[in-house]
Design an enzyme around this catalytic site. Structure first.
Site, PDB file in Angstrom:
ATOM      1  N   GLU A  76      -5.544  -4.486  10.870  1.00 55.17           N
ATOM      2  CA  GLU A  76      -4.539  -3.430  10.987  1.00 55.17           C
ATOM      3  C   GLU A  76      -4.814  -2.608  12.244  1.00 55.17           C
ATOM      4  OE1 GLU A  76      -2.505  -2.535   6.964  1.00 55.17           O
ATOM      5  OE2 GLU A  76      -4.126  -1.127   7.270  1.00 55.17           O
TER       6      GLU A  76
ATOM      7  N   LYS B 197       0.172   4.247  -0.397  1.00 49.26           N
ATOM      8  CA  LYS B 197      -0.478   5.461   0.124  1.00 49.26           C
ATOM      9  C   LYS B 197      -0.252   6.628  -0.843  1.00 49.26           C
ATOM     10  CE  LYS B 197      -0.122   3.463   4.669  1.00 49.26           C
ATOM     11  NZ  LYS B 197      -0.147   3.656   6.105  1.00 49.26           N
TER      12      LYS B 197
ATOM     13  N   ASN C 109       0.870  -1.181   0.000  1.00 55.42           N
ATOM     14  CA  ASN C 109       0.000   0.000   0.000  1.00 55.42           C
ATOM     15  C   ASN C 109       0.902   1.225   0.000  1.00 55.42           C
ATOM     16  OD1 ASN C 109      -1.815   2.048   0.494  1.00 55.42           O
ATOM     17  ND2 ASN C 109      -2.252   1.433   2.613  1.00 55.42           N
TER      18      ASN C 109
ATOM     19  N   SER D 109       3.315  -1.710  10.511  1.00 54.38           N
ATOM     20  CA  SER D 109       4.754  -1.739  10.796  1.00 54.38           C
ATOM     21  C   SER D 109       5.392  -3.113  10.546  1.00 54.38           C
ATOM     22  CB  SER D 109       5.021  -1.259  12.223  1.00 54.38           C
ATOM     23  OG  SER D 109       4.638   0.102  12.357  1.00 54.38           O
TER      24      SER D 109
ATOM     25  N   GLY E 168       2.314   2.711  10.637  1.00 53.04           N
ATOM     26  CA  GLY E 168       3.279   3.793  10.417  1.00 53.04           C
ATOM     27  C   GLY E 168       3.995   4.245  11.670  1.00 53.04           C
TER      28      GLY E 168
ATOM     29  N   HIS F  12      -9.567   1.390   4.917  1.00 51.89           N
ATOM     30  CA  HIS F  12      -8.284   1.580   5.609  1.00 51.89           C
ATOM     31  C   HIS F  12      -8.498   2.574   6.754  1.00 51.89           C
ATOM     32  CE1 HIS F  12      -4.205   2.873   6.442  1.00 51.89           C
ATOM     33  NE2 HIS F  12      -3.796   1.763   5.859  1.00 51.89           N
TER      34      HIS F  12
ATOM     35  N   GLU G 121      -6.881   5.022   7.738  1.00 53.18           N
ATOM     36  CA  GLU G 121      -6.696   6.439   7.369  1.00 53.18           C
ATOM     37  C   GLU G 121      -7.947   6.972   6.683  1.00 53.18           C
ATOM     38  OE1 GLU G 121      -2.985   5.870   5.298  1.00 53.18           O
ATOM     39  OE2 GLU G 121      -2.022   5.397   7.206  1.00 53.18           O
TER      40      GLU G 121
HETATM   41  P1  PGA Z   1       2.770   0.570   7.649  1.00 57.63           P
HETATM   42  O1  PGA Z   1       1.304   0.771   7.024  1.00 57.63           O
HETATM   43  O2  PGA Z   1       3.304  -0.744   7.129  1.00 57.63           O
HETATM   44  O3  PGA Z   1       3.556   1.744   7.168  1.00 57.63           O
HETATM   45  O4  PGA Z   1       2.603   0.535   9.134  1.00 57.63           O
HETATM   46  C1  PGA Z   1       0.429  -0.315   6.839  1.00 57.63           C
HETATM   47  C2  PGA Z   1      -0.866   0.173   6.233  1.00 57.63           C
HETATM   48  O5  PGA Z   1      -1.302   1.285   6.560  1.00 57.63           O
HETATM   49  O6  PGA Z   1      -1.485  -0.526   5.416  1.00 57.63           O
END
Ligand code: PGA
Length: 266
Positions: free
Chosen positions: A175, A12, A10, A221, A181, A101, A103
């Site tokens: 998640e 983003k 992903n 992460s 992140g 997601h 976000e």
């Molecule tokens: P990350 O994000 O691996 O940077 O923690 C995962 C995601 O948001 O799908």
């Protein structure tokens, strides 16, 4: 039976067209090399921003790597400025779409009911929806994790039951919001607890056969250093990778951590 492993990148809101071209080509080359050496143990999907989908599709064309959107509208077409439909994602070569997601949920106000509508729209377009579920740190601290996951899951059930067969397979991604992140991943035990709970919910609502087939990914992460321990969990079928998917070497190293020849008892 065997559930195929799946690792999704992903990206983003990252990447110029040049970046997309270079990263997708590097992933393609790495995948073709691994296939030649018979050591690719899972499927891969890339989710660049909408503007990069066409370039990525072209770059990946010789390799069996899927392409996904990071979001889509639940509408088919019309006066929805700024939106992208499932048909548009299909048109550009997508096989998958990320939905719900965290976000999208926290920054853009997406709610369970709307995510279920998007899932139904993805089925209509023949896209495989990857629906993200997860609790905040506050919810985990208050010991509400499983309740939150259950509520997010239950909102999807009517869309799944109402979908006309045959529809594309769907995928769930656990998640935890506090792990995205942040560099702070959930422990393998925490992950297995939630994935096992989700698998039980699948079984309770859709039966054991469906439950044994649905892929449940972990995201938050994931790095080459922690991927093997996470992927070794019984109910983890791969990963949804954010930051570490922005470099081919780390993304492919995570895919390499997926165990070979995993067989799941039905
Ligand atoms: P990350 O994000 O691996 O940077 O923690 C995962 C995601 O948001 O799908």
């Amino acid at each position: 039976m065997q559930r195929r492993g799946l690792v999704i990148g992903n990206w983003k809101m990252n990447g110029t067209l040049l970046f997309t071209q270079e990263l997708a080509c590097a992933v393609r080359d790495g995948v073709l090399e691994r296939i030649g050496q018979q050591r690719l143990s899972c499927d891969l999907v890339l989710c660049p921003p909408f503007t990069g989908l066409s370039v990525a599709r072209h770059a990946l064309s010789e390799a069996p790597v899927g392409l996904g959107g990071q979001n889509m509208s639940d509408a088919v077409s019309g006066p929805y400025t700024g939106e992208i439909s499932g048909a548009m994602l299909r048109d550009v070569g997508c096989s998958h779409v990320l939905l719900g997601h965290s976000e999208r949920r926290t920054l853009f106000g997406e709610e369970n009911a709307g995510i279920a509508r998007k899932m139904a729209a993805a089925f209509q377009e023949g896209l495989q929806p990857v629906i993200c579920l997860g609790e905040t740190l506050q919810e985990r601290t208050a010991e509400r994790t499983l309740e939150v996951i259950r509520t997010q899951w239950m909102a999807l059930v009517p869309a799944i039951l109402a979908a006309a067969e045959p529809h594309p397979p769907w995928i769930l991604a656990y998640e935890p919001v506090w792990a995205i992140g942040t560099g702070r991943h959930a422990t393998p035990d925490q992950i297995q607890e939630v994935h096992g709970f989700i698998r039980q919910q699948l079984s309770d609502h859709l039966g054991a056969t469906v439950a044994s087939r649905v892929q449940i990914l972990y995201g938050g992460s994931v790095t080459p250093a922690n991927a093997a321990a996470i992927f070794a969990q019984q109910d983890v079928d791969g990963g949804l990778i954010g930051g570490a998917s922005l470099a081919a070497a780390t993304f492919l190293a995570i895919a390499d951590a997926y165990p070979k020849h995993v067989s799941i008892e039905e």
